[in-house]
Design an enzyme around this catalytic site. Structure first.
Site: not given
Ligand code: DQA
Length: 141
Positions: A10-11, A18, A23, A72, A75, A96, A98, A105
């Site tokens: 998502p996103n 964004r 990012y 990725n 969330a 995985e 990111h 964060r």
């Protein structure tokens, strides 16, 4: 020719627009063009969805056939037991990734529901995290 599936959650369709300070400014499509040029000996498929079940379906569809999955989960990383189970259910090793260093964060990003089911985790290197994951699949294990 090795077949690798990149899955973005998502996103991540909004990369480039964004939160660019977190990012970056590059869209995923333009990054992907460069990646395919750099790795002509690998077949790189790309899938993005904002819907959890569609990510799970894609893992099922590719997880017995492809040589690698680079995921990725956005969330959903921090919430999804269903994604954990999907990764465990398939044969293809999943890495995985990111873009940001989630450990630097907010605290809610420090926990991953999927790491334990994955072959490994690469994070915090910007879009280069995806390329580093590809390097793993380039080598025979
Ligand atoms: C992310 C980190 C997640 O915490 C966040 O929800 C994202 C992107 C990353 O690539 O840095 O959507 O997975």
């Amino acid at each position: 020719m090795k077949k690798i599936q990149i899955i973005n959650g998502p996103n991540l369709n909004l990369l480039g627009k964004r939160e660019p300070t977190v990012y970056g400014n590059s869209s995923f499509d333009s990054f992907l063009d460069g990646l395919r040029e750099k790795y002509p000996d690998m077949e790189i498929e790309y899938f993005q969805s904002n819907v959890e079940g569609e990510l799970i379906n894609r893992i099922h569809e590719t997880g017995f056939e492809y040589d690698g999955i680079i995921l990725n989960a956005g969330a959903y990383t921090h919430t999804s037991i269903a994604l954990h189970d999907a990764i465990k259910a398939v044969e293809t090793p999943v890495i995985e990734v990111h873009i940001s260093n989630v450990h630097a964060r907010e605290e809610f990003r420090h926990r991953s529901m999927i790491s334990a089911a994955c072959r490994g985790v690469i994070l915090g290197f910007g879009l280069d995290s995806y390329r580093l994951a590809l390097e793993f699949y380039k080598i025979d294990h």
